[in-house]
Design a protein around this motif. Structure first.
Motif, PDB file in Angstrom:
ATOM      1  N   SER A  73      39.443  31.097  38.391  1.00  0.00           N
ATOM      2  CA  SER A  73      38.760  31.502  39.608  1.00  0.00           C
ATOM      3  C   SER A  73      38.466  30.282  40.476  1.00  0.00           C
ATOM      4  O   SER A  73      38.240  29.195  39.974  1.00  0.00           O
ATOM      5  CB  SER A  73      37.432  32.169  39.242  1.00  0.00           C
ATOM      6  OG  SER A  73      37.474  33.525  39.569  1.00  0.00           O
ATOM      7  N   SER A 109      38.791  39.256  47.988  1.00  0.00           N
ATOM      8  CA  SER A 109      38.051  38.115  47.426  1.00  0.00           C
ATOM      9  C   SER A 109      38.419  36.809  48.113  1.00  0.00           C
ATOM     10  O   SER A 109      39.322  36.767  48.956  1.00  0.00           O
ATOM     11  CB  SER A 109      38.374  37.982  45.941  1.00  0.00           C
ATOM     12  OG  SER A 109      39.690  37.480  45.798  1.00  0.00           O
ATOM     13  N   SER A 141      42.662  38.292  46.615  1.00  0.00           N
ATOM     14  CA  SER A 141      42.959  39.444  45.769  1.00  0.00           C
ATOM     15  C   SER A 141      42.282  40.689  46.333  1.00  0.00           C
ATOM     16  O   SER A 141      41.247  40.591  46.986  1.00  0.00           O
ATOM     17  CB  SER A 141      42.471  39.201  44.341  1.00  0.00           C
ATOM     18  OG  SER A 141      43.138  38.100  43.795  1.00  0.00           O
ATOM     19  N   ARG A 148      36.173  41.776  53.887  1.00  0.00           N
ATOM     20  CA  ARG A 148      36.547  40.457  53.365  1.00  0.00           C
ATOM     21  C   ARG A 148      35.312  39.745  52.841  1.00  0.00           C
ATOM     22  O   ARG A 148      34.295  39.695  53.526  1.00  0.00           O
ATOM     23  CB  ARG A 148      37.205  39.639  54.479  1.00  0.00           C
ATOM     24  CG  ARG A 148      38.646  40.045  54.678  1.00  0.00           C
ATOM     25  CD  ARG A 148      39.269  39.525  55.959  1.00  0.00           C
ATOM     26  NE  ARG A 148      40.000  40.604  56.610  1.00  0.00           N
ATOM     27  CZ  ARG A 148      41.148  41.095  56.162  1.00  0.00           C
ATOM     28  NH1 ARG A 148      41.705  40.585  55.078  1.00  0.00           N
ATOM     29  NH2 ARG A 148      41.750  42.095  56.773  1.00  0.00           N
ATOM     30  N   ILE A 180      33.178  35.058  47.713  1.00  0.00           N
ATOM     31  CA  ILE A 180      33.084  35.571  46.341  1.00  0.00           C
ATOM     32  C   ILE A 180      34.450  35.489  45.666  1.00  0.00           C
ATOM     33  O   ILE A 180      35.428  36.039  46.157  1.00  0.00           O
ATOM     34  CB  ILE A 180      32.546  37.028  46.332  1.00  0.00           C
ATOM     35  CG1 ILE A 180      31.216  37.112  47.102  1.00  0.00           C
ATOM     36  CG2 ILE A 180      32.375  37.519  44.897  1.00  0.00           C
ATOM     37  CD1 ILE A 180      30.586  38.486  47.120  1.00  0.00           C
ATOM     38  N   SER A 181      34.480  34.770  44.537  1.00  0.00           N
ATOM     39  CA  SER A 181      35.757  34.566  43.840  1.00  0.00           C
ATOM     40  C   SER A 181      36.135  35.809  43.034  1.00  0.00           C
ATOM     41  O   SER A 181      35.305  36.671  42.745  1.00  0.00           O
ATOM     42  CB  SER A 181      35.668  33.340  42.938  1.00  0.00           C
ATOM     43  OG  SER A 181      34.708  33.582  41.933  1.00  0.00           O
ATOM     44  N   ASN A 182      37.422  35.864  42.656  1.00  0.00           N
ATOM     45  CA  ASN A 182      37.973  36.990  41.892  1.00  0.00           C
ATOM     46  C   ASN A 182      37.109  37.452  40.733  1.00  0.00           C
ATOM     47  O   ASN A 182      36.788  38.632  40.618  1.00  0.00           O
ATOM     48  CB  ASN A 182      39.302  36.561  41.257  1.00  0.00           C
ATOM     49  CG  ASN A 182      40.452  36.690  42.211  1.00  0.00           C
ATOM     50  OD1 ASN A 182      40.326  37.340  43.252  1.00  0.00           O
ATOM     51  ND2 ASN A 182      41.562  36.077  41.867  1.00  0.00           N
ATOM     52  N   LEU A 195      33.728  38.803  41.747  1.00  0.00           N
ATOM     53  CA  LEU A 195      33.838  40.084  42.454  1.00  0.00           C
ATOM     54  C   LEU A 195      34.157  41.218  41.479  1.00  0.00           C
ATOM     55  O   LEU A 195      33.572  42.302  41.564  1.00  0.00           O
ATOM     56  CB  LEU A 195      34.893  39.997  43.565  1.00  0.00           C
ATOM     57  CG  LEU A 195      34.974  41.197  44.510  1.00  0.00           C
ATOM     58  CD1 LEU A 195      33.611  41.552  45.103  1.00  0.00           C
ATOM     59  CD2 LEU A 195      35.975  40.952  45.630  1.00  0.00           C
ATOM     60  N   GLU A 196      35.052  40.958  40.537  1.00  0.00           N
ATOM     61  CA  GLU A 196      35.381  42.001  39.575  1.00  0.00           C
ATOM     62  C   GLU A 196      34.142  42.399  38.757  1.00  0.00           C
ATOM     63  O   GLU A 196      33.890  43.580  38.533  1.00  0.00           O
ATOM     64  CB  GLU A 196      36.505  41.550  38.640  1.00  0.00           C
ATOM     65  CG  GLU A 196      36.857  42.628  37.613  1.00  0.00           C
ATOM     66  CD  GLU A 196      38.258  42.512  37.058  1.00  0.00           C
ATOM     67  OE1 GLU A 196      38.695  41.386  36.764  1.00  0.00           O
ATOM     68  OE2 GLU A 196      38.916  43.563  36.908  1.00  0.00           O
ATOM     69  N   ALA A 209      25.953  36.333  44.505  1.00  0.00           N
ATOM     70  CA  ALA A 209      26.795  37.390  45.059  1.00  0.00           C
ATOM     71  C   ALA A 209      26.044  38.721  45.122  1.00  0.00           C
ATOM     72  O   ALA A 209      26.149  39.458  46.105  1.00  0.00           O
ATOM     73  CB  ALA A 209      28.068  37.532  44.225  1.00  0.00           C
TER      74      ALA A 209
END
Lengths: 111, 104
Positions: A107, B16, B20, B53, B57-59, B62-63, B98
């Protein structure tokens, strides 16, 4: 609105995409594909891929192809189970399973 | 998209920091995150495009956040046993930032 307690979701991955699909444990695999088709309506570039042109699989190493008329429970799919999807490119050609790794290390660091 | 197509889709797309794409149920988005609700129901571009968008927040974060939104939606009115939502200590701070931004 809230999901009924018996409702679950599956995380379906393809390339750099993840679909959080709400479903019920006794839903058929076909239903999940149809919901992915709905999700694709948001995005213009993938618009037009229909449930008929999708293949759902268990993640490797199993990589079982999931049959349309089987229920999620048949494959022991539970809440938050990760599945993979590939799209059909042409009559005899399917995408290969390629899913972006999303572990912590890969990440982006926050700026 | 033709003029007859309603803008309100069943799903919305979140993008993200890495670009992604995450597709989530609109009802989950608006019921679990006040920030997403404001974006999707106001006069913002996001409301028309159904795409949000989130470049900060990174992948991975966010997941996890989206798993939390579904978890919250599933169990918020539940009177039964609520399972724990595990958080790895190494992401706790980022997740907190986040979730504060998304107000969830």
């Amino acid at each position: 609105m809230s999901l009924a307690p018996e409702e679950i979701y599956v995380r379906v991955k393809r390339q750099n995409q993840t679909y959080f699909i709400p479903c019920a444990p006794d839903d058929k695999i076909r239903v999940v594909k149809e919901k992915i088709e709905q999700a694709l309506k948001v995005s213009e570039k993938d618009d037009g891929v229909t449930a008929d042109h999708m293949r759902l699989l268990m993640p490797p190493p199993k990589s079982t192809v999931l049959e349309d008329d089987q229920a999620l429970t048949h494959y022991e799919i539970k809440n938050d189970t990760e599945l993979h999807v590939v799209f059909q490119i042409s009559e005899n050609l399917w995408e290969t399973v390629a899913v972006e790794s999303m572990d912590i290390a890969s990440s982006a660091a926050p700026s | 998209m033709d003029a007859e197509t309603p803008n309100t889709t069943q799903f919305v797309k979140l993008v993200s920091a890495e670009g992604s794409e995450f597709y989530i149920d609109r009802n989950v988005a608006v019921s679990a995150s006040k920030t997403l609700r404001t974006m999707l129901e106001g006069q913002f571009r996001e409301a028309k495009d159904n795409v949000i968008r989130l470049p900060e927040i990174s992948n991975y974060i966010l997941e996890r956040i989206l798993q939390y939104l579904y978890y919250q939606t599933k169990y918020s009115n539940s009177t039964g046993r609520v399972p724990e939502f595990p958080i790895e200590p190494e992401i706790a701070l980022e997740l907190l930032i986040a979730s504060k931004y998304l107000d969830c």
